[in-house]
Design an enzyme around this catalytic site. Structure first.
Site, mmCIF file in Angstrom:
data_model
loop_
_atom_site.group_PDB
_atom_site.id
_atom_site.type_symbol
_atom_site.label_atom_id
_atom_site.label_comp_id
_atom_site.label_asym_id
_atom_site.label_seq_id
_atom_site.Cartn_x
_atom_site.Cartn_y
_atom_site.Cartn_z
ATOM 1 N N HIS A 1 61.368 54.090 13.007
ATOM 2 C CA HIS A 1 62.560 54.326 13.836
ATOM 3 C C HIS A 1 62.160 54.715 15.255
ATOM 4 O O HIS A 1 61.272 55.546 15.472
ATOM 5 C CB HIS A 1 63.506 55.350 13.203
ATOM 6 C CG HIS A 1 62.996 56.747 13.073
ATOM 7 N ND1 HIS A 1 63.052 57.656 14.105
ATOM 8 C CD2 HIS A 1 62.437 57.405 12.028
ATOM 9 C CE1 HIS A 1 62.556 58.816 13.687
ATOM 10 N NE2 HIS A 1 62.159 58.700 12.442
ATOM 11 N N ASP B 1 56.620 61.305 14.598
ATOM 12 C CA ASP B 1 57.966 61.047 14.044
ATOM 13 C C ASP B 1 58.866 60.467 15.118
ATOM 14 O O ASP B 1 59.516 61.223 15.840
ATOM 15 C CB ASP B 1 58.539 62.352 13.485
ATOM 16 C CG ASP B 1 59.864 62.150 12.791
ATOM 17 O OD1 ASP B 1 60.242 60.999 12.513
ATOM 18 O OD2 ASP B 1 60.535 63.160 12.540
ATOM 19 N N GLU C 1 67.793 57.215 13.427
ATOM 20 C CA GLU C 1 67.448 57.740 12.098
ATOM 21 C C GLU C 1 67.692 59.238 12.044
ATOM 22 O O GLU C 1 68.138 59.767 11.031
ATOM 23 C CB GLU C 1 65.978 57.440 11.778
ATOM 24 C CG GLU C 1 65.586 57.722 10.318
ATOM 25 C CD GLU C 1 65.129 59.165 10.052
ATOM 26 O OE1 GLU C 1 65.070 59.552 8.875
ATOM 27 O OE2 GLU C 1 64.847 59.908 11.018
ATOM 28 N N GLU C 2 67.388 59.924 13.136
ATOM 29 C CA GLU C 2 67.358 61.389 13.081
ATOM 30 C C GLU C 2 68.733 62.025 12.907
ATOM 31 O O GLU C 2 68.863 63.038 12.215
ATOM 32 C CB GLU C 2 66.683 61.952 14.340
ATOM 33 C CG GLU C 2 65.196 61.623 14.463
ATOM 34 C CD GLU C 2 64.340 62.286 13.385
ATOM 35 O OE1 GLU C 2 64.884 62.944 12.489
ATOM 36 O OE2 GLU C 2 63.112 62.108 13.430
ATOM 37 N N ASP D 1 57.427 56.377 8.034
ATOM 38 C CA ASP D 1 58.094 57.485 8.724
ATOM 39 C C ASP D 1 57.539 58.830 8.250
ATOM 40 O O ASP D 1 58.258 59.810 8.127
ATOM 41 C CB ASP D 1 59.608 57.399 8.493
ATOM 42 C CG ASP D 1 60.382 58.370 9.384
ATOM 43 O OD1 ASP D 1 59.790 58.908 10.349
ATOM 44 O OD2 ASP D 1 61.573 58.600 9.106
ATOM 45 N N HIS E 1 59.553 67.408 14.201
ATOM 46 C CA HIS E 1 60.764 67.907 14.876
ATOM 47 C C HIS E 1 60.509 69.082 15.810
ATOM 48 O O HIS E 1 61.422 69.877 16.050
ATOM 49 C CB HIS E 1 61.833 68.328 13.853
ATOM 50 C CG HIS E 1 62.353 67.204 13.024
ATOM 51 N ND1 HIS E 1 63.379 67.371 12.126
ATOM 52 C CD2 HIS E 1 62.013 65.889 12.955
ATOM 53 C CE1 HIS E 1 63.634 66.213 11.536
ATOM 54 N NE2 HIS E 1 62.817 65.303 12.014
#
Lengths: 463, 463
Positions: free
Chosen positions: A273, A285, A319-320, A347, A417
């Site tokens: 993504h 990520d 995606e997030e 991912d 994140h």
């Protein structure tokens, strides 16, 4: 034993042209791969690329140009409506007792959180480790700020299992806190590290539950609050979040292909993504997953190979905080779904390969296991039953074979994140190994004589 | 599949007392391990601990105190005569042409190198990638400084195989260059990284060949020299090394035990080497192996376990430039060798587990494979035929079963023998995983009902 044999075979300084193409792909990635170079570009062009942001648009344009410049086919953007949420400034402080004022409490609003009132809010803190414990507080939770403080379990062999067992605090904490009458929710960051980097992530609100603001605090900040509250001391916190929901805008999935030489209507997807949280650089990520997919097509093309089936790189968007790209891809390609032989998702970061996971069953599983076995010398040693991941979820539910790349996970949640997810957290050789094994896998499936049988659906009720 | 089953079993937040001890050992390491804390201490107490140095003595005293303070038994030092070689300052520069003066050429003398004349030496540079190429130069090599510039092959799946194929340039380069009439030897550093960190390591001289000075230069420095020499430009270099051979002094192997409850005369050794090069902190090489071995005994002791056989931690000395500790251990314990059931060595760094290697054969191999299979959820997925490593070499040649811990190797040669081998290159969870699986393995072998059969020796001439 096969691993040993391959290691011996690989003893030649360079694979000859007679080596299997899958081996040549991995070796080309190790010798002259471009995944790390591409990731370097992405992290600098668009370090922040949350859905709806200008950074995401820059990332799309960069990816399209990169794929076109490498001579790939049918490079295009497919439109996706995505939410536009803007974080804004955030502040958290101890208001009382005076002895705890100035406690260092780094925080990040959770994605999708509403704002506090402009001047912030002030409320007593309660600390719990489960939703059950919170419910047990009854009226004592009313009017408070709730900190969900259950750590990820370090003794679980797989950190993703520990994440799965703890992340409800982030995703459902605001709803559970609001139901208990709280005015805001905090969550101990989802990481095995003890440090001062807060880790954001999405929350979900529910229709009939008041929307209260929510944020993640660093694991050390959580430890400081526990320490300050030791012996029953009553802490009051001040929280100020200036998040804004700015509706929906248009973003895109980015797609490129190498058209199959014999069965162009049969498709092997490989993707990650393109969106990322607005902290760090989204290097692991999921910048890593994107450049692995892009590099897969580049490697095949650069060796002058054209597979039996079509190889398609898909960079999903959003995606997030929405998964709109994954749903839009499935909807836009409904008529092609029967021709989707396999969709491979990456991912879990750009670390050294460990194996793969798949929903494939029966003979298809065995076929894929045979392919993965060839990759053991490079560290991808297992194929296990499971799922493909978030972005291949809609395809999986539509009956497609999906597969997920599983790299080493010891370090992943150090970066996930948070501000540490930057290029320097990615090791060039690990990324080259991972891109190489994904390319070899995608190539081998696209070359199969017969397509993979679609997965047997589990009996009703078992999923 | 077993991995999956264990993963499910591990789903309990904490292993109950009824869980197998090997599982409890790994979980204790992950939850409250002390390996990283111990490594932090070692790297600060004695970052430089080359044989014969004051740093090594501090490291010995620290290890003895640490082991005693944890309540382990028979903690002692066993004397070993070791060489004392002192590096001294080093300098390398381009003397001509003027256009290349000032080229940045970071270097480290190779361990054991003789000095240059006090004022240094000046000679033309020749660059070769093999001993054959050097021999082909004939008289043109006379009076030169030879740079051995064959890179480690990045396409080999195992970086240790790439190291093995390149390291003769470091270990034998000075002898080959001297035979060709050269006045000094340089070697491109043994690493897959392209950076400016020179990597030292031992060289060997031969009795009838003149001893010429030798040093490693960084991979970027090698690239700069190649660039400066492009098109046949004749470079002259100035080299100054002030190394000193200061004879022999006394050092020690450090030993601790948990005496076996049923068969105290049967011994399972677990160890690493306490000495390290005098650059960086020897964190991966081999501080990690030492603290894994120390932690193995601490974990067993802290869980209140006492194994059927004796568990012995051995911290060998002088692995890097003499192997005197390994030989002295074997000589001092000659009468016990028949009781050595297994000797486990860790000297490939503190990275995440991948598997193990052993010289065990037949039923012993199968028994060990069964034990390793239990460790698959933690990443140690294979047992392959091979050897134990350098320090268990004398035991192996005496017919003992030996085993080597094999962690992930993607990053190892970034750090090996260079200034980057510091604590911050070690990841706490990876170290805890590795210490846990080594402890579980050592425990399981010490608990076996029957001792392992000794390895079948290969037919004469095949080794």
């Amino acid at each position: 034993m096969l691993g040993l044999i391959l290691t011996v075979l690989l003893g030649a300084a360079q694979a000859s042209l007679s080596a299997p193409a899958s081996q040549r792909l991995v070796e080309a990635s190790l010798r002259e791969g471009r995944a790390f170079e591409a990731l370097t570009e992405l992290c600098h062009v668009a370090p922040h690329r949350l859905a709806g942001s200008a950074g995401l648009t820059r990332a799309e344009d960069w990816a399209v140009a990169w794929l076109r410049d490498r001579g790939l086919e049918n490079v295009r953007k497919e439109p996706v409506r995505v939410p536009r949420w803007v974080r804004g400034p955030a502040r958290l402080a101890v208001a009382s007792p005076a002895s705890a004022q100035g406690t260092y409490l780094p925080l990040l609003a959770l994605g999708g959180s509403v704002a506090t009132p402009p001047a912030g809010l002030r409320a007593p803190l309660v600390i719990v480790t489960s939703f059950e414990e919170l419910r047990g507080l009854g009226e004592r939770a009313r009017g408070t700020i709730v900190l969900f403080n259950r750590p990820m379990d370090p003794t679980l062999a797989d950190p993703f299992a520990a994440y799965g067992a703890a992340v409800e605090q982030r995703s459902r904490g605001a709803v559970e806190a609001a139901r208990a009458g709280a005015v805001a929710a905090l969550v101990r960051s989802m990481t095995l590290a003890l440090d001062d980097h807060p880790h954001t992530g999405a929350l979900r609100y529910e229709p009939d539950v008041p929307r209260i603001p929510a944020a993640a605090i660093s694991t050390r900040a959580a430890a400081r609050l526990v320490e300050a509250a030791r012996g029953g001391a009553r802490l009051e916190l001040e929280l100020q979040l200036e998040c804004r929901d700015e509706g929906e805008v248009e973003a895109h999935n980015v797609i490129a292909e190498i058209t199959g030489r014999e069965r162009p209507g049969e498709i092997v997807v490989v993707g990650g993504h393109l969106d990322a949280w607005d902290v760090g650089q989204g290097a692991h990520d999921d910048g890593a997953g994107c450049v692995q997919a892009m590099e897969t097509l580049r490697l095949v093309h650069s060796l002058g190979l054209r597979p039996r089936r079509t190889l398609r790189c898909v960079l999903w968007t959003n995606e997030e905080n929405g998964l709109r790209g994954a749903v839009a891809y499935k909807d836009a390609h409904e008529s092609e779904l029967a021709g989707h032989v396999l969709a491979i998702e990456s991912d879990r970061g750009g670390f050294a390969p460990r194996g793969f996971e798949t929903n494939a069953t029966g003979a298809a599983f065995q076929t894929l296991e045979g392919i993965v076995r060839q990759l053991a010398p490079y560290g991808a040693a297992f194929l296990r039953p499971g799922s493909g991941g978030a972005d291949t979820g809609p395809l999986e539910r539509a009956g497609t074979n999906v597969m997920q790349f599983v790299p080493d996970a010891a370090r992943y949640f150090d970066y996930h994140h948070c501000g540490r997810d930057t290029l320097d957290a990615v090791h060039p050789r690990e990324l080259a190994l991972s891109a190489g094994v994904i390319a070899a896998l995608a190539w081998s499936v696209a070359e199969l004589e017969l397509p993979l049988a679609r997965p047997e659906l589990p009996a009703a009720g078992s999923r």
